[in-house]
Design a protein around this motif. Structure first.
Motif, PDB file in Angstrom:
ATOM      1  N   ALA A 109       0.837  -1.197   0.000  1.00 44.24           N
ATOM      2  CA  ALA A 109       0.000   0.000   0.000  1.00 44.24           C
ATOM      3  C   ALA A 109       0.869   1.243   0.000  1.00 44.24           C
ATOM      4  O   ALA A 109       0.590   2.221  -0.701  1.00 44.24           O
ATOM      5  N   HIS A 110       1.962   1.191   0.777  1.00 45.60           N
ATOM      6  CA  HIS A 110       2.884   2.325   0.852  1.00 45.60           C
ATOM      7  C   HIS A 110       3.478   2.623  -0.522  1.00 45.60           C
ATOM      8  O   HIS A 110       3.488   3.766  -0.977  1.00 45.60           O
ATOM      9  N   ILE A 111       3.943   1.556  -1.209  1.00 46.49           N
ATOM     10  CA  ILE A 111       4.575   1.749  -2.519  1.00 46.49           C
ATOM     11  C   ILE A 111       3.555   2.271  -3.525  1.00 46.49           C
ATOM     12  O   ILE A 111       3.833   3.207  -4.287  1.00 46.49           O
ATOM     13  N   LEU A 112       2.343   1.696  -3.506  1.00 45.31           N
ATOM     14  CA  LEU A 112       1.329   2.128  -4.475  1.00 45.31           C
ATOM     15  C   LEU A 112       0.933   3.579  -4.238  1.00 45.31           C
ATOM     16  O   LEU A 112       0.745   4.345  -5.196  1.00 45.31           O
ATOM     17  N   ASN A 113       0.819   3.970  -2.972  1.00 47.12           N
ATOM     18  CA  ASN A 113       0.458   5.349  -2.678  1.00 47.12           C
ATOM     19  C   ASN A 113       1.548   6.313  -3.119  1.00 47.12           C
ATOM     20  O   ASN A 113       1.271   7.391  -3.652  1.00 47.12           O
ATOM     21  N   ASP A 114       2.805   5.913  -2.905  1.00 41.35           N
ATOM     22  CA  ASP A 114       3.930   6.730  -3.359  1.00 41.35           C
ATOM     23  C   ASP A 114       3.893   6.886  -4.877  1.00 41.35           C
ATOM     24  O   ASP A 114       4.074   7.987  -5.405  1.00 41.35           O
ATOM     25  N   ALA A 115       3.646   5.756  -5.560  1.00 43.89           N
ATOM     26  CA  ALA A 115       3.632   5.792  -7.015  1.00 43.89           C
ATOM     27  C   ALA A 115       2.500   6.668  -7.523  1.00 43.89           C
ATOM     28  O   ALA A 115       2.645   7.385  -8.511  1.00 43.89           O
ATOM     29  N   MET A 116       1.362   6.631  -6.792  1.00 39.92           N
ATOM     30  CA  MET A 116       0.223   7.462  -7.176  1.00 39.92           C
ATOM     31  C   MET A 116       0.582   8.952  -7.070  1.00 39.92           C
ATOM     32  O   MET A 116       0.189   9.755  -7.913  1.00 39.92           O
ATOM     33  N   ASN A 117       1.359   9.293  -6.050  1.00 38.37           N
ATOM     34  CA  ASN A 117       1.836  10.671  -5.904  1.00 38.37           C
ATOM     35  C   ASN A 117       2.639  11.101  -7.114  1.00 38.37           C
ATOM     36  O   ASN A 117       2.452  12.198  -7.637  1.00 38.37           O
ATOM     37  N   CYS A 118       3.560  10.218  -7.538  1.00 34.46           N
ATOM     38  CA  CYS A 118       4.406  10.541  -8.692  1.00 34.46           C
ATOM     39  C   CYS A 118       3.545  10.711  -9.917  1.00 34.46           C
ATOM     40  O   CYS A 118       3.749  11.641 -10.713  1.00 34.46           O
ATOM     41  N   LYS A 119       2.560   9.840 -10.073  1.00 35.14           N
ATOM     42  CA  LYS A 119       1.704   9.875 -11.255  1.00 35.14           C
ATOM     43  C   LYS A 119       0.927  11.190 -11.301  1.00 35.14           C
ATOM     44  O   LYS A 119       0.795  11.806 -12.348  1.00 35.14           O
ATOM     45  N   LYS A 120       0.428  11.610 -10.118  1.00 33.19           N
ATOM     46  CA  LYS A 120      -0.369  12.839 -10.077  1.00 33.19           C
ATOM     47  C   LYS A 120       0.472  14.050 -10.466  1.00 33.19           C
ATOM     48  O   LYS A 120      -0.054  15.039 -10.963  1.00 33.19           O
ATOM     49  N   HIS A 121       1.786  13.992 -10.206  1.00 34.63           N
ATOM     50  CA  HIS A 121       2.640  15.114 -10.550  1.00 34.63           C
ATOM     51  C   HIS A 121       3.333  14.906 -11.890  1.00 34.63           C
ATOM     52  O   HIS A 121       4.297  15.607 -12.205  1.00 34.63           O
ATOM     53  N   GLY A 122       2.877  13.916 -12.660  1.00 31.47           N
ATOM     54  CA  GLY A 122       3.391  13.719 -14.004  1.00 31.47           C
ATOM     55  C   GLY A 122       4.827  13.244 -14.056  1.00 31.47           C
ATOM     56  O   GLY A 122       5.551  13.570 -14.973  1.00 31.47           O
ATOM     57  N   VAL A 123       5.254  12.479 -13.042  1.00 35.11           N
ATOM     58  CA  VAL A 123       6.612  11.946 -13.039  1.00 35.11           C
ATOM     59  C   VAL A 123       6.500  10.445 -13.249  1.00 35.11           C
ATOM     60  O   VAL A 123       5.773   9.763 -12.526  1.00 35.11           O
ATOM     61  N   SER A 124       7.205   9.933 -14.256  1.00 33.20           N
ATOM     62  CA  SER A 124       7.092   8.499 -14.523  1.00 33.20           C
ATOM     63  C   SER A 124       7.969   7.725 -13.547  1.00 33.20           C
ATOM     64  O   SER A 124       9.077   8.147 -13.207  1.00 33.20           O
TER      65      SER A 124
END
Lengths: 332, 92
Positions: free
Chosen positions: A122-137
């Motif tokens: 859950a921690h990793i997915l939430n982190d990845a979601m943050n990156c996605k929201k800011h347009g960082v692959s």
């Protein structure tokens, strides 16, 4: 006029005292004489954060315990010192059954691994979601694979650490002000630069909110699953905070820095240690309170973020006691 | 919910019991004071019931006056303060 989270912050030196079965705060000036008195309505407060030198006596503490008010103490540099948790029927309604089940789940290596893995995922997915929201692959599949293949807690921790290092490197792409907030390496006790000190402060706040919510459930905060319960007293709140740090903390850091609500001027350096000025603390706290009282719809229910954290703790309890499948909270 | 409360308590020479202190203490436990007889702040529904019950009991129906405004949402309101904002914030 923001909605109140029923918390109060004491940022200046003074004395907390009980009078008329109510809470009074006497503010001190430089030579420790009272310069202003403020009444804190006892029934409108659940938690008090003390970030300054405050005098308090046992008579007041007993009164606070009767009214189920929690105190959180911080050092002048914002590092966490400890809590005061009242020992009343409301806060120790712990059942022996839940404690036993929690201990069994901890000793059962399969179950402990399962819970730790779910939290980390859950921690990793939430982190990845943050990156996605800011347009960082950010490609997380190798980290998820490493997590799936992990057979011990140490391997999970290693997978998480490797991921976290890369994730923090991505921060340099998200945060626009690279001059004063460039992320190089995560450092703690004490945080070495401004961005680290900001992260530490926000994380401490989230740990405390998680801890207060765990105390409202029947779980015992001393026994964590991902974090080893070693000589530090409590560890379960660190586990739950792992899930909510990216959702509540990191997004707050990004928006505050990118909108220039916090700039390099908000930090004070003294003998190599970095702290926030009182105005900066107020700005940040108003943001945090706004976030915590914000309502989100989850499974058809409108919940504040505090209630979401409590719900997570209760789901963990259900997994421990009734073998229900547990899945860490992922915010989309 | 959000509440604005203000009161006017008649002096003790006009009535047998002096209830000003009891009313003040009751309100101070629930709401932050913004002016000498004006209180406002966030309150829970259950706390509001308890507060109004105590005020009903303590209030002298002939001489005292207590006015309470309640809001479920502050969307259409704006708060403008000129001069000092006493006891307004969460910080001290």
């Amino acid at each position: 006029m923001q909605k109140n989270d029923r918390t109060h912050f004491i940022l200046s030196p003074g004395r907390l005292r009980r009078r008329d079965n109510n809470l009074y705060f006497d503010k001190f000036d430089e030579d420790l004489s009272v310069c202003a008195t403020k009444i804190l309505p006892i029934n409108a407060i659940d938690e008090v954060y003390i970030l300054a030198r405050v005098e308090i006596d046992s008579y007041t503490l007993a009164f606070l315990a009767d009214n189920n008010v929690l105190l959180h103490f911080f050092s002048p540099y914002g590092s966490f010192r400890g809590n005061f948790f009242p020992n009343t029927s409301n806060s120790v309604n712990k059942s022996g059954f839940v404690l036993l089940q929690q201990l069994r789940a901890f000793d059962d290596s399969v179950k402990r691994l399962y819970i730790a893995r779910e939290i980390t995922r859950a921690h990793i997915l939430n982190d990845a979601m943050n990156c996605k929201k800011h347009g960082v692959s950010f490609d997380i599949s190798p980290h998820i694979a490493a997590l799936e293949g992990a057979t011990t807690i140490a391997q999970i921790m290693a997978a998480e650490g490797a991921f976290q290092k890369l994730y923090y490197e991505k921060w340099n792409e998200i945060i626009t002000d690279q001059k004063s907030f460039k992320f190089t390496v995560r450092s703690k006790r004490p945080p070495a630069d401004k961005i680290n000190s900001f992260i530490s402060y926000i994380n401490t706040r989230i740990y405390n909110v998680c801890l207060s919510e765990i105390y409202k459930t029947e779980l015992d905060p001393r026994i964590g699953f991902l974090h080893e319960p070693n000589y530090r007293a409590l560890s379960l709140h660190l586990d739950i905070a792992e899930i909510f740090k990216p959702i509540l903390g990191d997004t707050l850091i990004f928006t505050m820095l990118n909108r220039r609500e916090i700039t390099a001027k908000d930090f004070e350096t003294n003998a190599g240690r970095i702290k926030f000025s009182n105005e900066a603390v107020q700005k940040i706290e108003i943001k945090i309170i706004g976030k915590l009282t914000e309502q989100v719809e989850i499974a058809g229910q409108k919940l504040t973020w505090r209630q979401v954290i409590r719900r997570e703790a209760n789901r963990l309890k259900k997994c421990i006691c009734e073998d229900a499948p547990y899945e860490g909270f992922v915010w989309r | 919910m959000y509440v604005i409360l203000f009161y006017d308590i008649a002096g003790s020479e006009q009535k047998e019991k002096n209830n000003a202190n009891r009313i003040r203490k009751a309100v101070e436990k629930y709401l932050p004071r913004v002016q000498f007889s004006v209180f406002e702040g966030e309150i829970r529904q259950s706390d509001f019931k308890r507060l109004t019950a105590t005020l009903q009991k303590e209030c002298d129906k002939e001489l005292d006056s207590i006015v309470i405004y309640t809001f479920n949402s502050l969307k259409y309101s704006e708060r403008l303060v000129i001069g000092q904002d006493k006891n307004g914030s969460l910080f001290s």
